[in-house]
Structures are given as C-alpha cells and as structure tokens.
Design an enzyme around this catalytic site. Sequence first.
Site, mmCIF file in Angstrom:
data_model
loop_
_atom_site.group_PDB
_atom_site.id
_atom_site.type_symbol
_atom_site.label_atom_id
_atom_site.label_comp_id
_atom_site.label_asym_id
_atom_site.label_seq_id
_atom_site.Cartn_x
_atom_site.Cartn_y
_atom_site.Cartn_z
ATOM 1 N N ARG A 88 0.809 -1.206 0.000
ATOM 2 C CA ARG A 88 0.000 0.000 0.000
ATOM 3 C C ARG A 88 0.843 1.258 0.000
ATOM 4 O O ARG A 88 0.335 2.347 0.287
ATOM 5 C CB ARG A 88 -1.044 0.009 1.110
ATOM 6 C CG ARG A 88 -0.510 -0.075 2.469
ATOM 7 C CD ARG A 88 -1.423 -0.868 3.334
ATOM 8 N NE ARG A 88 -2.522 -0.196 3.947
ATOM 9 C CZ ARG A 88 -3.619 -0.873 4.348
ATOM 10 N NH1 ARG A 88 -3.759 -2.152 4.089
ATOM 11 N NH2 ARG A 88 -4.557 -0.267 4.970
ATOM 12 N N ARG A 127 -19.734 -2.364 8.775
ATOM 13 C CA ARG A 127 -18.954 -3.612 8.829
ATOM 14 C C ARG A 127 -18.924 -4.196 10.245
ATOM 15 O O ARG A 127 -18.776 -3.477 11.224
ATOM 16 C CB ARG A 127 -17.519 -3.362 8.376
ATOM 17 C CG ARG A 127 -16.645 -4.608 8.538
ATOM 18 C CD ARG A 127 -15.378 -4.559 7.753
ATOM 19 N NE ARG A 127 -14.538 -3.422 8.115
ATOM 20 C CZ ARG A 127 -13.429 -3.096 7.457
ATOM 21 N NH1 ARG A 127 -13.045 -3.805 6.417
ATOM 22 N NH2 ARG A 127 -12.723 -2.062 7.832
ATOM 23 N N ARG A 160 -14.667 -3.025 14.193
ATOM 24 C CA ARG A 160 -13.245 -2.696 14.286
ATOM 25 C C ARG A 160 -13.077 -1.280 14.846
ATOM 26 O O ARG A 160 -13.813 -0.382 14.473
ATOM 27 C CB ARG A 160 -12.592 -2.774 12.899
ATOM 28 C CG ARG A 160 -11.958 -4.103 12.609
ATOM 29 C CD ARG A 160 -11.521 -4.268 11.180
ATOM 30 N NE ARG A 160 -10.678 -3.201 10.639
ATOM 31 C CZ ARG A 160 -10.151 -3.223 9.421
ATOM 32 N NH1 ARG A 160 -10.376 -4.256 8.623
ATOM 33 N NH2 ARG A 160 -9.413 -2.237 8.971
ATOM 34 N N ARG A 171 -8.330 7.237 7.347
ATOM 35 C CA ARG A 171 -7.713 6.141 6.580
ATOM 36 C C ARG A 171 -7.955 6.344 5.091
ATOM 37 O O ARG A 171 -7.060 6.151 4.268
ATOM 38 C CB ARG A 171 -8.304 4.794 7.009
ATOM 39 C CG ARG A 171 -7.774 4.323 8.337
ATOM 40 C CD ARG A 171 -8.669 3.269 8.944
ATOM 41 N NE ARG A 171 -8.802 2.110 8.083
ATOM 42 C CZ ARG A 171 -9.898 1.352 7.994
ATOM 43 N NH1 ARG A 171 -10.954 1.639 8.703
ATOM 44 N NH2 ARG A 171 -9.918 0.321 7.191
HETATM 45 P P1 AP5 Z 1 -13.980 -5.389 3.205
HETATM 46 O O1 AP5 Z 1 -13.903 -6.550 2.293
HETATM 47 O O2 AP5 Z 1 -13.786 -5.615 4.670
HETATM 48 O O3 AP5 Z 1 -13.065 -4.179 2.646
HETATM 49 P P2 AP5 Z 1 -11.487 -3.980 2.666
HETATM 50 O O4 AP5 Z 1 -11.107 -3.383 1.357
HETATM 51 O O5 AP5 Z 1 -10.803 -5.225 3.101
HETATM 52 O O6 AP5 Z 1 -11.388 -2.854 3.761
HETATM 53 P P3 AP5 Z 1 -10.366 -2.703 4.975
HETATM 54 O O7 AP5 Z 1 -10.904 -1.593 5.841
HETATM 55 O O8 AP5 Z 1 -10.089 -4.021 5.634
HETATM 56 O O9 AP5 Z 1 -9.119 -2.230 4.250
HETATM 57 P P4 AP5 Z 1 -7.964 -1.475 4.849
HETATM 58 O O10 AP5 Z 1 -6.974 -1.569 3.782
HETATM 59 O O11 AP5 Z 1 -8.295 -0.113 5.318
HETATM 60 O O12 AP5 Z 1 -7.667 -2.241 6.256
HETATM 61 P P5 AP5 Z 1 -6.622 -3.362 6.662
HETATM 62 O O13 AP5 Z 1 -7.272 -4.312 7.572
HETATM 63 O O14 AP5 Z 1 -5.942 -3.884 5.449
HETATM 64 O O15 AP5 Z 1 -15.440 -4.710 2.974
HETATM 65 C C1 AP5 Z 1 -15.848 -3.585 3.747
HETATM 66 C C2 AP5 Z 1 -17.333 -3.754 4.154
HETATM 67 O O16 AP5 Z 1 -18.151 -3.706 2.983
HETATM 68 C C3 AP5 Z 1 -17.678 -5.093 4.831
HETATM 69 O O17 AP5 Z 1 -18.634 -4.862 5.808
HETATM 70 C C4 AP5 Z 1 -18.245 -5.951 3.699
HETATM 71 O O18 AP5 Z 1 -19.175 -6.885 4.196
HETATM 72 C C5 AP5 Z 1 -18.916 -4.899 2.820
HETATM 73 N N1 AP5 Z 1 -18.864 -5.215 1.391
HETATM 74 C C6 AP5 Z 1 -17.818 -5.773 0.696
HETATM 75 N N2 AP5 Z 1 -18.127 -5.878 -0.609
HETATM 76 C C7 AP5 Z 1 -19.375 -5.355 -0.748
HETATM 77 C C8 AP5 Z 1 -20.245 -5.174 -1.869
HETATM 78 N N3 AP5 Z 1 -19.890 -5.545 -3.115
HETATM 79 N N4 AP5 Z 1 -21.446 -4.591 -1.661
HETATM 80 C C9 AP5 Z 1 -21.838 -4.215 -0.409
HETATM 81 N N5 AP5 Z 1 -21.060 -4.375 0.689
HETATM 82 C C10 AP5 Z 1 -19.852 -4.938 0.520
HETATM 83 O O19 AP5 Z 1 -5.558 -2.524 7.473
HETATM 84 C C11 AP5 Z 1 -5.856 -2.025 8.783
HETATM 85 C C12 AP5 Z 1 -4.680 -1.219 9.310
HETATM 86 O O20 AP5 Z 1 -3.504 -2.034 9.392
HETATM 87 C C13 AP5 Z 1 -4.261 -0.042 8.430
HETATM 88 O O21 AP5 Z 1 -5.015 1.117 8.726
HETATM 89 C C14 AP5 Z 1 -2.775 0.112 8.802
HETATM 90 O O22 AP5 Z 1 -2.632 0.810 10.014
HETATM 91 C C15 AP5 Z 1 -2.344 -1.326 9.004
HETATM 92 N N6 AP5 Z 1 -1.808 -1.937 7.755
HETATM 93 C C16 AP5 Z 1 -2.322 -3.015 7.089
HETATM 94 N N7 AP5 Z 1 -1.584 -3.308 5.998
HETATM 95 C C17 AP5 Z 1 -0.576 -2.396 5.971
HETATM 96 C C18 AP5 Z 1 0.489 -2.144 5.073
HETATM 97 N N8 AP5 Z 1 0.688 -2.903 3.972
HETATM 98 N N9 AP5 Z 1 1.325 -1.121 5.327
HETATM 99 C C19 AP5 Z 1 1.151 -0.348 6.424
HETATM 100 N N10 AP5 Z 1 0.159 -0.511 7.302
HETATM 101 C C20 AP5 Z 1 -0.707 -1.525 7.092
HETATM 102 MG MG MG Z 2 -9.732 -5.842 4.835
#
Ligand code: AP5
Ligand code: MG
Length: 214
Positions: A88, A127, A160, A171
């Site tokens: 990312r 979510r 969350r 974010r």
């Molecule tokens: P969901 O599938 O959960 O979406 P997502 O894209 O996975 O969203 P995230 O919030 O998990 O992404 P993110 O990148 O911000 O967080 P991450 O955990 O990676 O869908 C969202 C919702 O919509 C759900 O309720 C689902 O049911 C619904 N939905 C899905 N598809 C749908 C559809 N078609 N129609 C209707 N509803 C739908 O990261 C969290 C934290 O970790 C970051 O903030 C950061 O601090 C850290 N982190 C993680 N990876 C890194 C990295 N590579 N580098 C640095 N920090 C990192």
């Molecule tokens: Mg996710």
Amino acid sequence: MRVVFLGLPGSGKGTQAALLARAARVSHIATGDIFRANVRDQTPLGRTARAYMDRGENVPDDVTIAMVRARLQEPDAAAGFILDGFPRTLPQGQALDRMLEDLATPLEHALYLRVDIGAVVRRLSGRRVCPKDGAVYHVETQPPKTPGVCDLCGTALIQRDDDRDEVARHRIRVQWAQAEPLLPYYAGQGKLLEVDGAGEVTAVAARVSAAVSG
Ligand code: AP5
Ligand code: MG
C-alpha cells in the site's frame, strides 16, 4: 496464482480476496489481519503497530515489509497467494518485487477494486468482523445468519476500532494518497487489472474471477 489486491479502505479487498483464495486454493494473506492478531496477542510487533492503526495511519514500511517477507517464506506461500492490504505504498511494491525475484516467482496481477468514496464510507460504518477467524460481514449487505454472531464459529461479532467515523475518514484520505502511485507502477509492468467494485458481492466476485483468468 500470485495476486495483490489494491483499493480504498472498505472497497472489498478482504471480502473478494477470501473468495478468490478459496476458489484458487491458495493462501489469503491480509496484513491488516496479521497486525490485528499481533495486537490481540500483545506481541512486540502488535505494540508497535497499534499506535499507527489506532490513528488510521500506515504502519512504517520497514516493519511491514519484514513481516511480509517472513510470511512469504512459509511453506504454503510457495503454491501461490492472494495478498490483501499489501503493498500500500510504492516502496512496499518495490520490495515485494525484489522478494519475489529472489524466489523466482514474479507477481502475476495487481487487481484494483474501484469503488467511489461514498460507497466505502457506508461499507465501513456497517462492517462487523469476527475477532476469532476474521470473517467479514455487513449489517445490511452481508448480514450473518444470526444477527451479531459469526456464521463460521459462533463467536460474537465486533466493530473494528478503526471503523469509527473519524478514523475511517482519515484512513480513506491519508492512506489512499500513499497507495495511488502503485496504480501507474503496476500499469507500467502490464500487471494492472481494474475491476468495478460496485454492486453485489457475487457480481464483483464474477468480475474478479474473469479478470484474473482472462
Ligand atoms: P472489506 O472486504 O472488509 O473491505 P477492505 O477493502 O478489506 O477494507 P479494509 O478496511 O479491511 O481495508 P484497509 O486496507 O483499510 O484495512 P486493513 O485491515 O488492510 O469490505 C468492507 C465492508 O463492505 C464489509 O462490511 C463488507 O461486508 C462490505 N462489502 C464488501 N463488498 C461489498 C459489496 N460488493 N457490496 C456491499 N457491501 C460490501 O488494514 C488495517 C490497518 O492495518 C491499516 O489502517 C494500517 O494501520 C495497518 N496496515 C495493514 N496493511 C498495511 C500495510 N501494507 N502497510 C502499512 N500498514 C498496514
Ligand atoms: Mg480488509
């Protein structure tokens, strides 16, 4: 299959990556899930990551890259992987290319789930997740069979911490600015697949599956 998912927070990366990994029988590796498990278990990595996650900011690249490097060396990843939430930032993308070069297994596709900002705000606010197995639900669009309970393991679902309104908005604004340079980076390598992430989960899944096999 070796694929990374790109897209705004809430664009459906976790939902679609889980479906594709199951269909392709490869591991679903989500950096957010790994960080959350470390926070829960109060490991040194979790203590470092927590401060950044609570603010809705990216965990520093060096920490994240070292974690993914170790994860990709585990035996299951040799058969392929779906990476969700990594890379990312551009330095993470470049580091991933170097890691895969060392393993002689280049990335095949970078799949960008395109969803407008209004939709991701609605998705994040509804979510709910399972704290035990990471399964993802939405109170309106993907409700569990029994309200508030995980279909897979029966654990009570939670919201969350970083889905609270102001952190979610932070974010979306701050993190995507850092991820966006990955789009021209992968386009330049001929690996970028852009998929419309709007509409029902099953419709998006069909587009994802067509894109990676097309
Ligand atoms: P969901 O599938 O959960 O979406 P997502 O894209 O996975 O969203 P995230 O919030 O998990 O992404 P993110 O990148 O911000 O967080 P991450 O955990 O990676 O869908 C969202 C919702 O919509 C759900 O309720 C689902 O049911 C619904 N939905 C899905 N598809 C749908 C559809 N078609 N129609 C209707 N509803 C739908 O990261 C969290 C934290 O970790 C970051 O903030 C950061 O601090 C850290 N982190 C993680 N990876 C890194 C990295 N590579 N580098 C640095 N920090 C990192
Ligand atoms: Mg996710």
